[in-house]
Scaffold this motif. Structure first.
Motif, short mmCIF file in Angstrom:
data_model
loop_
_atom_site.label_atom_id
_atom_site.label_comp_id
_atom_site.label_asym_id
_atom_site.label_seq_id
_atom_site.Cartn_x
_atom_site.Cartn_y
_atom_site.Cartn_z
N ASN A 53 0.82 -1.21 0.00
CA ASN A 53 0.00 0.00 0.00
C ASN A 53 0.85 1.26 0.00
O ASN A 53 0.43 2.30 -0.46
N LYS A 54 2.05 1.17 0.53
CA LYS A 54 2.92 2.32 0.65
C LYS A 54 3.68 2.55 -0.66
O LYS A 54 4.10 1.61 -1.33
N THR A 110 -5.64 1.07 -7.66
CA THR A 110 -5.04 1.17 -6.33
C THR A 110 -4.86 -0.23 -5.76
O THR A 110 -5.47 -1.19 -6.23
N ALA A 111 -4.05 -0.33 -4.73
CA ALA A 111 -3.85 -1.62 -4.05
C ALA A 111 -5.18 -2.12 -3.49
O ALA A 111 -5.50 -3.31 -3.59
N GLN A 112 -5.96 -1.23 -2.92
CA GLN A 112 -7.25 -1.61 -2.35
C GLN A 112 -8.20 -2.15 -3.42
O GLN A 112 -8.86 -3.17 -3.23
#
Length: 158
Positions: A53-54, A110-112
């Motif tokens: 996520n970072k 996005t990762a999400q």
């Protein structure tokens, strides 16, 4: 609600992949694969996808990879058929410091969102991995790394 069969977007590349070589000189020799490691049915690449996520610093990642390749120098070499008349099909690693392939990719996800799409088996995740070109697995470096991220401002390539 997202459906499990939703396709992931394609990655796009602004530049050709580069070779990341070891930071300092490494041994130059050949390593024979054991009979267990050199089975014909094991001659394929294994693909991993790590999700963070970072945000990552690409230059720092390249520098770290270069330093790691000093200690793990066979990954900077190349697989080849052993020069042996009696067993022509045996493989070895030519430890020559040629480098690992590094590709930088962008994607509009996005990762999400990726986790939401991939909560069930979804084979489209393979789109997120760089496809090395080669006639056989011997033409591809043992280590291929791709860093994919979503740009702050999405742009289109024409």
């Amino acid at each position: 609600m997202l459906q499990s069969h939703q396709e992931l977007p394609d990655c796009f590349y602004l530049a050709q992949p580069i070779l990341i070589t070891p930071h300092s000189p490494t041994p130059n020799h050949f390593l024979y694969l054991s009979n267990l490691d050199d089975q014909n049915f094991l001659r394929f690449s294994i693909k991993y996808l790590y999700l963070y996520n970072k945000a990552i610093d690409i230059e720092r990642l390249k520098s770290s990879l270069s330093r790691v390749l000093v200690d793990y120098y066979p990954l900077a070499g190349r697989l080849r058929r052993r020069n042996n008349e009696e067993n022509d099909d045996k493989l070895e690693v030519e430890c020559n410091g040629s480098g690992a392939l590094f590709a930088e990719a962008f994607m509009d996800i996005t990762a999400q969102h990726f986790l939401e799409i991939s909560n069930k088996p979804n084979w489209s995740w393979r789109k997120l991995l760089y496809r090395s070109q080669g006639l056989s697995f011997l033409d591809i470096p043992p280590l291929v790394v791709q860093a994919s991220y979503r740009p702050t401002v999405f742009f289109s390539i024409k």
